[in-house]
Design an enzyme around this catalytic site. Structure first.
Site, short mmCIF file in Angstrom:
data_model
loop_
_atom_site.label_atom_id
_atom_site.label_comp_id
_atom_site.label_asym_id
_atom_site.label_seq_id
_atom_site.Cartn_x
_atom_site.Cartn_y
_atom_site.Cartn_z
N THR A 68 0.82 -1.33 0.08
CA THR A 68 -0.11 -0.10 0.07
C THR A 68 1.02 1.32 0.04
O THR A 68 2.04 1.19 0.57
CB THR A 68 -1.01 -0.09 1.38
OG1 THR A 68 -1.33 1.37 1.48
CG2 THR A 68 -0.18 -0.45 2.63
N ASP A 69 0.26 2.42 -0.33
CA ASP A 69 1.10 3.75 -0.26
C ASP A 69 1.02 4.30 0.98
O ASP A 69 1.69 4.98 1.39
CB ASP A 69 0.41 4.78 -1.54
CG ASP A 69 -1.15 4.91 -0.93
OD1 ASP A 69 -1.69 4.24 -0.37
OD2 ASP A 69 -1.80 5.89 -1.68
N GLU A 70 0.42 3.39 2.06
CA GLU A 70 0.24 4.01 3.31
C GLU A 70 1.48 3.96 4.00
O GLU A 70 1.52 4.51 5.20
CB GLU A 70 -0.98 3.38 4.13
CG GLU A 70 -2.33 3.71 3.47
CD GLU A 70 -3.43 3.32 4.39
OE1 GLU A 70 -3.40 3.25 5.50
OE2 GLU A 70 -4.60 2.95 3.96
N TYR B 31 -1.33 -0.59 10.96
CA TYR B 31 -1.70 -1.27 9.79
C TYR B 31 -0.50 -0.94 8.75
O TYR B 31 0.21 -1.88 8.14
CB TYR B 31 -3.05 -0.85 9.03
CG TYR B 31 -2.98 -1.28 7.57
CD1 TYR B 31 -3.15 -2.72 7.31
CD2 TYR B 31 -3.10 -0.23 6.56
CE1 TYR B 31 -3.11 -2.86 5.82
CE2 TYR B 31 -3.21 -0.51 5.38
CZ TYR B 31 -3.27 -1.70 4.92
OH TYR B 31 -3.07 -2.29 3.39
N LYS C 206 2.69 -3.34 7.24
CA LYS C 206 2.76 -3.37 5.68
C LYS C 206 4.28 -2.94 5.37
O LYS C 206 4.79 -3.42 4.63
CB LYS C 206 1.94 -2.65 4.88
CG LYS C 206 0.39 -3.36 5.08
CD LYS C 206 0.17 -4.60 4.54
CE LYS C 206 0.43 -4.83 2.94
NZ LYS C 206 -0.01 -5.98 2.48
P1 NAD Z 1 -9.27 -7.84 2.50
O1 NAD Z 1 -9.44 -7.26 4.05
O2 NAD Z 1 -10.28 -7.69 1.65
O3 NAD Z 1 -8.76 -9.36 2.43
C1 NAD Z 1 -7.75 -9.96 3.07
C2 NAD Z 1 -7.79 -11.65 2.74
O4 NAD Z 1 -6.75 -11.93 3.45
C3 NAD Z 1 -9.10 -12.18 3.13
O5 NAD Z 1 -9.64 -12.97 2.52
C4 NAD Z 1 -8.65 -12.80 4.70
O6 NAD Z 1 -9.48 -14.03 4.82
C5 NAD Z 1 -7.25 -13.12 4.16
N1 NAD Z 1 -6.37 -13.28 5.29
C6 NAD Z 1 -6.11 -12.50 6.57
N2 NAD Z 1 -5.22 -13.16 7.25
C7 NAD Z 1 -4.82 -14.18 6.69
C8 NAD Z 1 -4.02 -15.34 6.99
N3 NAD Z 1 -3.28 -15.22 8.03
N4 NAD Z 1 -3.66 -16.29 6.17
C9 NAD Z 1 -4.48 -16.29 5.15
N5 NAD Z 1 -5.32 -15.71 4.81
C10 NAD Z 1 -5.78 -14.52 5.51
O7 NAD Z 1 -8.14 -6.90 1.87
P2 NAD Z 1 -7.92 -6.18 0.54
O8 NAD Z 1 -8.41 -4.89 0.56
O9 NAD Z 1 -8.37 -7.09 -0.66
O10 NAD Z 1 -6.45 -6.07 0.19
C11 NAD Z 1 -5.34 -7.08 -0.17
C12 NAD Z 1 -4.01 -6.81 -0.08
O11 NAD Z 1 -3.73 -5.51 -0.77
C13 NAD Z 1 -3.64 -6.54 1.25
O12 NAD Z 1 -2.21 -6.91 1.45
C14 NAD Z 1 -3.38 -4.85 1.54
O13 NAD Z 1 -2.65 -4.40 2.29
C15 NAD Z 1 -3.37 -4.30 -0.02
N6 NAD Z 1 -3.82 -3.14 -0.38
C16 NAD Z 1 -5.33 -2.89 -0.31
C17 NAD Z 1 -5.53 -1.88 -0.79
C18 NAD Z 1 -7.02 -1.23 -0.80
O14 NAD Z 1 -7.47 -0.20 -0.91
N7 NAD Z 1 -8.04 -2.35 0.02
C19 NAD Z 1 -4.90 -0.55 -1.24
C20 NAD Z 1 -3.33 -1.14 -1.49
C21 NAD Z 1 -2.71 -2.20 -0.88
#
Ligand code: NAD
Length: 341
Positions: free
Chosen positions: A134-136, A159, A163
């Site tokens: 993430t950009d965070e 968080y 990350k």
């Molecule tokens: P989300 O919270 O919707 O999904 C996370 C998934 O990971 C869930 O299905 C959960 O069951 C699974 N999970 C959690 N802990 C686990 C573990 N210990 N073992 C196996 N599975 C596990 O998240 P998202 O929004 O889809 O984000 C996905 C990735 O993208 C993350 O790494 C997040 O940091 C990154 N990201 C998200 C955004 C955003 O805007 N949502 C932006 C940039 C980066």
């Protein structure tokens, strides 16, 4: 055909990646997801019958399980989405974020490194580990400027700190062991199948139910919104053609203050399901700001654009309209409350 281990493939972005990859018949997809409150098997329903999908419920920190899956499916790529992702939850209980995002990522890296080291030279040349971040991790911007691959790490929330730590471990595995990893740092995503605790789905579900629409602080905090389909298209390109050891910044060219996002949602709801003389925006309520709330994020994505030819295609105005319609039609997905960008 590639065989990709997708961690967190039942979450918001991971499931989009799985649906997109299988729809285009690009690879065999092995999903490893522990199905926390944020994971939902229903997110994979569209592709549930595909012979390309293999689902396993389990934890990324379970080294034996991961090693077994990598071997059984002869994986030649890992894309790592699994994480605890909700900033507000990380403020209340940071420990889980350290466990999954840091310890879990290290354990996954270890298993993937051993798998990589057991491969022959040709297989090693093709193997990739893509860490989705993430950009965070860069903290906050003021009124001007943009984050890029060279920005300094300065995470504000637990968080973001977790990350950032995982990014450092991924980079360290490249530098120390020559492990062919890549990192992407992306701005805020929106689109279908997002957990309802996040700002956009939360606002839509509350509005439909006629509940107050909480907006943190003054509502002026700015995020750079990217449609999740555009993000996953970028990830496929990085996996296919990115340079190992490199980081790619991914953004939507779509900076908006939170209050403007909420107003656009309300305006679309007014147009599609509203009643005369009333506006969904009447439900907006300003609430106490989140502690350590970053003021602004914005991404300079010129590296991935010039190296790989990626750029966002879905303009926010039409993307959010489509997204609002989707949540209205799938009202049943809304199960939790809260709101945070
Ligand atoms: P989300 O919270 O919707 O999904 C996370 C998934 O990971 C869930 O299905 C959960 O069951 C699974 N999970 C959690 N802990 C686990 C573990 N210990 N073992 C196996 N599975 C596990 O998240 P998202 O929004 O889809 O984000 C996905 C990735 O993208 C993350 O790494 C997040 O940091 C990154 N990201 C998200 C955004 C955003 O805007 N949502 C932006 C940039 C980066």
């Amino acid at each position: 055909m590639k065989s990709i281990l997708v961690t967190g493939g039942a979450g918001f972005i991971g499931s989009q990646f799985v649906r997109q990859t299988i729809a285009a018949q690009l690879a065999k997809v092995i999903v490893l997801d522990s199905l926390t409150y944020a994971g939902n098997l229903g997110n994979l329903e569209e592709v549930a019958d595909s012979a390309l999908l293999h689902f396993y419920r389990g934890d990324i920190a379970d080294g034996g399980l991961v090693a077994g899956l990598l071997l059984k499916h002869q994986c030649d790529a890992v894309i790592h989405f699994a994480a605890e992702t909700h900033v507000d939850r990380s403020i209340r209980r940071p420990g889980k974020f350290v466990q999954t995002n840091v310890v879990g990522t290290c354990s996954l890296l270890d298993a993937a490194l051993h798998h990589y080291q057991s491969m022959d030279e040709v297989e090693r040349r093709l193997f990739r580990f893509l860490h989705v971040s993430t950009d965070e991790v860069y903290g906050q911007l003021g009124e001007s400027g943009q984050f890029s691959e060279t920005s300094c790490y300065a995470p504000s929330s637990p968080y973001a700190a977790s990350k950032a730590s995982s990014d450092h471990f991924v980079r360290a595995y490249f530098k120390t062991y020559g492990f062919p990893s890549l990192i992407t740092n992306c701005s805020n995503n929106y689109g279908p199948f997002q957990n309802v605790e996040k700002l956009i789905p939360s606002t839509i579900s509350k509005a439909i139910r006629g509940e107050a629409l909480p907006v943190y602080g003054t509502g002026k905090n700015v995020r750079d919104w990217l449609h999740v389909e555009d993000h996953c298209r970028a990830l496929l390109m990085v996996l296919e053609s990115g340079r190992v050891g490199e980081t790619y910044s991914i953004g939507g060219d779509s900076e908006l203050a939170n209050i403007d996002v909420v107003r656009q949602i309300c305006a679309h709801l007014d147009k599609t399901i509203g009643v005369p003389d009333k506006s969904f925006s009447d439900l907006i309520r300003y609430v106490d700001d989140r502690p350590g709330h970053d003021f602004r994020y914005a991404i300079n994505h010129s590296k991935i654009t010039s190296e790989l030819g990626w750029r966002p295609k879905i303009e926010f105005h039409s993307g959010i309209a489509r997204t609002v319609d989707w949540y209205v039609q799938n009202n049943g997905l809304a199960t939790q409350s809260g709101s945070s960008p």
